[in-house]
Enzyme design. Sequence first.
Site, PDB file in Angstrom:
ATOM      1  CG  HIS A  17      28.995  27.839 -24.442  1.00  0.00           C
ATOM      2  ND1 HIS A  17      28.978  26.579 -25.011  1.00  0.00           N
ATOM      3  CD2 HIS A  17      29.591  27.698 -23.233  1.00  0.00           C
ATOM      4  CE1 HIS A  17      29.536  25.729 -24.179  1.00  0.00           C
ATOM      5  NE2 HIS A  17      29.906  26.380 -23.085  1.00  0.00           N
ATOM      6  CE  LYS A  41      36.367  18.029 -21.501  1.00  0.00           C
ATOM      7  NZ  LYS A  41      35.892  19.349 -21.122  1.00  0.00           N
ATOM      8  NE  ARG A  90      25.445  25.125 -16.645  1.00  0.00           N
ATOM      9  CZ  ARG A  90      26.087  24.026 -16.946  1.00  0.00           C
ATOM     10  NH1 ARG A  90      25.838  23.412 -18.064  1.00  0.00           N
ATOM     11  NH2 ARG A  90      26.972  23.512 -16.129  1.00  0.00           N
ATOM     12  CB  SER A 127      29.157  21.137 -23.580  1.00  0.00           C
ATOM     13  OG  SER A 127      29.284  22.460 -24.042  1.00  0.00           O
TER      14      SER A 127
END
Length: 152
Positions: A17, A41, A90, A127
């Site tokens: 990030h 979440k 990515r 993450s």
Amino acid sequence: MRRALFPGSFDPLTLGHYDIIKRGITLFDELVIAIGINADKTYMFSLEERIRFIEEAFKDEPKIKVTTYQGLTVDFCKKIGANFILRGLRNPADFEFEKAIAHTNRKLSEIETVFLLTSSGKSYISSSIVRDVIRNGGDYSGLVPETVVVKS
């Protein structure tokens, strides 16, 4: 003003990030880092911690603002006057996922999505991987900015 939104949960902020943000600020007049709030979440870090991680990491960067939002990202972009959404890629799987979201966002609004490839040395960091390392007591300091490393 070229204002971009960089949305995410940032649970936690990673060096991936950080890389995208540092490179993104060279493209825009203002970069709004927006932490999405999703009631469905479960997060490892509190909202306050995630805000602090980002604010401290970029405390010397006046072009960066940190905020939170709920709902559709394009609606939030309209609310704050952002014409761009910044996303990091990515790998090919990220591209396919992000491409579908970008097409949907363009269908819903005039907002353009700008993709940056994560630097090669950081493309493996996510993450979820960082959270797994933390849960299992591993050394995650090489995966996140200093502001994220919990002092115990």
